[in-house]
Structures are given as C-alpha cells and as structure tokens.
Motif scaffolding. Structure first.
Motif, short mmCIF file in Angstrom:
data_model
loop_
_atom_site.label_atom_id
_atom_site.label_comp_id
_atom_site.label_asym_id
_atom_site.label_seq_id
_atom_site.Cartn_x
_atom_site.Cartn_y
_atom_site.Cartn_z
N TYR A 1 0.86 -1.18 0.00
CA TYR A 1 0.00 0.00 0.00
C TYR A 1 0.90 1.23 0.00
O TYR A 1 2.05 1.18 0.42
CB TYR A 1 -0.95 0.02 1.21
CG TYR A 1 -0.26 -0.01 2.55
CD1 TYR A 1 0.01 1.17 3.23
CD2 TYR A 1 0.13 -1.21 3.13
CE1 TYR A 1 0.65 1.15 4.46
CE2 TYR A 1 0.76 -1.24 4.35
CZ TYR A 1 1.01 -0.06 5.01
OH TYR A 1 1.65 -0.08 6.22
N GLU A 2 0.36 2.31 -0.52
CA GLU A 2 1.12 3.54 -0.61
C GLU A 2 1.12 4.25 0.74
O GLU A 2 0.08 4.39 1.38
CB GLU A 2 0.51 4.46 -1.68
CG GLU A 2 1.35 5.71 -1.92
CD GLU A 2 0.79 6.55 -3.05
OE1 GLU A 2 1.04 7.77 -3.02
OE2 GLU A 2 0.11 5.99 -3.93
N VAL A 3 2.29 4.67 1.16
CA VAL A 3 2.42 5.38 2.44
C VAL A 3 2.36 6.87 2.13
O VAL A 3 3.37 7.50 1.83
CB VAL A 3 3.73 5.00 3.15
CG1 VAL A 3 3.84 5.76 4.47
CG2 VAL A 3 3.79 3.50 3.40
N SER A 4 1.16 7.40 2.17
CA SER A 4 0.95 8.83 1.99
C SER A 4 -0.04 9.28 3.06
O SER A 4 -0.79 8.46 3.59
CB SER A 4 0.38 9.12 0.59
OG SER A 4 -0.92 8.62 0.48
N PRO A 5 -0.03 10.54 3.40
CA PRO A 5 -0.94 11.01 4.46
C PRO A 5 -2.40 10.62 4.18
O PRO A 5 -3.09 10.17 5.09
CB PRO A 5 -0.76 12.53 4.45
CG PRO A 5 0.64 12.73 3.95
CD PRO A 5 0.86 11.64 2.94
N CYS A 6 -2.84 10.77 2.95
CA CYS A 6 -4.23 10.46 2.61
C CYS A 6 -4.54 8.98 2.83
O CYS A 6 -5.53 8.62 3.46
CB CYS A 6 -4.50 10.86 1.16
SG CYS A 6 -6.18 10.50 0.62
N HIS A 7 -3.68 8.12 2.31
CA HIS A 7 -3.92 6.68 2.42
C HIS A 7 -3.78 6.20 3.87
O HIS A 7 -4.57 5.37 4.34
CB HIS A 7 -2.97 5.90 1.51
CG HIS A 7 -3.31 6.08 0.07
ND1 HIS A 7 -2.49 6.78 -0.78
CD2 HIS A 7 -4.37 5.68 -0.67
CE1 HIS A 7 -3.03 6.79 -1.98
NE2 HIS A 7 -4.19 6.15 -1.94
N ILE A 8 -2.79 6.71 4.57
CA ILE A 8 -2.61 6.33 5.97
C ILE A 8 -3.81 6.77 6.79
O ILE A 8 -4.31 6.03 7.64
CB ILE A 8 -1.30 6.90 6.55
CG1 ILE A 8 -0.09 6.26 5.85
CG2 ILE A 8 -1.22 6.69 8.05
CD1 ILE A 8 0.02 4.76 5.98
N ASP A 9 -4.33 7.98 6.52
CA ASP A 9 -5.52 8.46 7.25
C ASP A 9 -6.71 7.53 7.02
O ASP A 9 -7.42 7.18 7.96
CB ASP A 9 -5.88 9.89 6.84
CG ASP A 9 -4.94 10.93 7.42
OD1 ASP A 9 -4.20 10.59 8.37
OD2 ASP A 9 -4.94 12.07 6.93
N GLU A 10 -6.94 7.13 5.76
CA GLU A 10 -8.07 6.24 5.45
C GLU A 10 -7.89 4.87 6.10
O GLU A 10 -8.81 4.32 6.69
CB GLU A 10 -8.24 6.08 3.93
CG GLU A 10 -8.87 7.26 3.25
CD GLU A 10 -10.29 7.53 3.72
OE1 GLU A 10 -11.07 6.58 3.92
OE2 GLU A 10 -10.63 8.72 3.90
N LEU A 11 -6.68 4.32 5.99
CA LEU A 11 -6.41 3.02 6.62
C LEU A 11 -6.52 3.13 8.14
O LEU A 11 -7.00 2.20 8.79
CB LEU A 11 -5.03 2.51 6.21
CG LEU A 11 -4.91 2.03 4.77
CD1 LEU A 11 -3.45 1.77 4.41
CD2 LEU A 11 -5.74 0.78 4.54
N HIS A 12 -6.09 4.25 8.69
CA HIS A 12 -6.18 4.45 10.14
C HIS A 12 -7.64 4.46 10.59
O HIS A 12 -8.00 3.87 11.61
CB HIS A 12 -5.46 5.75 10.53
CG HIS A 12 -5.31 5.93 11.99
ND1 HIS A 12 -6.11 6.80 12.71
CD2 HIS A 12 -4.49 5.35 12.89
CE1 HIS A 12 -5.78 6.74 13.98
NE2 HIS A 12 -4.80 5.87 14.12
N LYS A 13 -8.48 5.15 9.80
CA LYS A 13 -9.92 5.17 10.12
C LYS A 13 -10.49 3.75 10.08
O LYS A 13 -11.26 3.35 10.96
CB LYS A 13 -10.68 6.06 9.13
CG LYS A 13 -10.47 7.53 9.33
CD LYS A 13 -11.20 8.34 8.27
CE LYS A 13 -10.81 9.79 8.28
NZ LYS A 13 -11.38 10.54 7.16
#
Length: 186
Positions: A36-48
């Motif tokens: 998975y791509e480690v970017s703020p947007c993707h990390i935020d979605e995965l974190h949610k």
C-alpha cells in the motif's frame, strides 16, 4: 515554527502508520500484507478503517461475553428445572429419544434467539431481532467492502498518477538537458 509544525505532522503520520501496520499484521496473520502507498491520505483512510475495525471487535467481544453469561444462566435454569422434574419423578431421560432431541433443538434455538419464555410472541420477537441484527451486520460489511474498494481504486489512481509524474519528470529533465546543450552550443 513552521518546521516544528511539519515535524509534529510527520510524527503524527508515523504514529498512525505504526498503528495501521500493527492492525494489518493482526488482520493478515500468517499471510503477507498487501502493498500500500504510504501517503498522508492513504494512511488516514487506513487508520480510520483500523479504528472502526477495532471498535467493532470490542463490541463483538462484549456481545460474546454477554452471550456466554446468558448461556451460563440458561444452563443454570435448565439444571434447576431438571431437578424439579426429578422431584416429581419425571426426567428428560425418561422421555423418548426423539422427544429429547426436539427439546435440545428448541433449547438451542431459544438460546440463540435469547428467548426467556415460551410464548409464540416471544419467539417471533426473538426471530425478528435476530434477523435485524443479521441485516445490520450485512449492511456494515457491505459498507466496509465499498470503502475498501474505494481505497483500492484511490491507490490504483495514485499509482498511475505517480507513474505519470515520474514520466513527466524524466521528460522535463531530458528537455532541460537539450535546452542546456543548445544554449552551450550557441
């Protein structure tokens, strides 16, 4: 001040990423975690998603605990009723095997539906409640599946965008070299 803010944002992103990584390791136990791509947007979605999943897991544990307690209560009540039957000289073992089997099935259904009395309205209510819970869980699963699909699409789009940017960057570097060479030849 701006560098402090960037540092704080970076630490927060790293913290969320660690949380996501631990959650993914737990979810994909024994198998490889998908890239998975480690970017703020993707990390935020995965974190949610991780937080929602963990919250649902906690809720499930509470329900399981309550059901286990209810089973203990039902077993205790069954033992009490069995001892009453023994006092008057009738035990379940005295009944035909087929009847014993039907009683066991009814008891299991009553436990699953959380029925505390034998009236037909209680059975209908129990079935209705069970079906509503099932529908709610299916809806929640569908919602999570859609979110996952959206994330996968976003990841795919982001990867395509990254490739495009990389190609453009390469092209710009080549164009810059050509312009530089043309200027040095003049």
């Amino acid at each position: 001040a701006e560098s402090d803010l960037k540092m704080a944002e970076k630490k927060a992103l790293e913290s969320r990423h660690q949380h996501v990584r631990k959650w993914l390791e737990k979810v994909f136990t024994g198998t490889q975690i998908p890239d998975y791509e480690v970017s703020p947007c993707h990390i935020d979605e995965l974190h949610k998603l991780a937080e929602e999943s963990e919250e649902n897991e906690k809720k499930s544990e509470i329900v399981i605990s309550e059901l286990e307690q209810r089973i203990k209560e039902c077993e205790s009540e069954a033992n009490r009723l069995e001892s009453l039957h023994e006092c008057i000289g009738i035990t379940i073992k005295d009944l035909p095997l087929e009847t014993q089997h039907h009683i066991e099935i009814l008891a299991k259904v009553a436990n699953i539906l959380e029925i505390t009395d034998c009236s037909s309205s209680s059975l209908s209510l129990g079935m209705s409640t069970f079906l509503k819970k099932e529908a709610s869980l299916k809806k929640e699963i569908d919602c999570l599946s859609k979110k996952l699909q959206q994330l996968e699409e976003e990841i795919c789009n982001a990867q395509l965008e990254k490739e495009n940017i990389s190609r453009l960057s390469t092209q710009l570097q080549q164009d810059a070299k050509k312009i530089k060479q043309a200027n040095t030849q003049k």
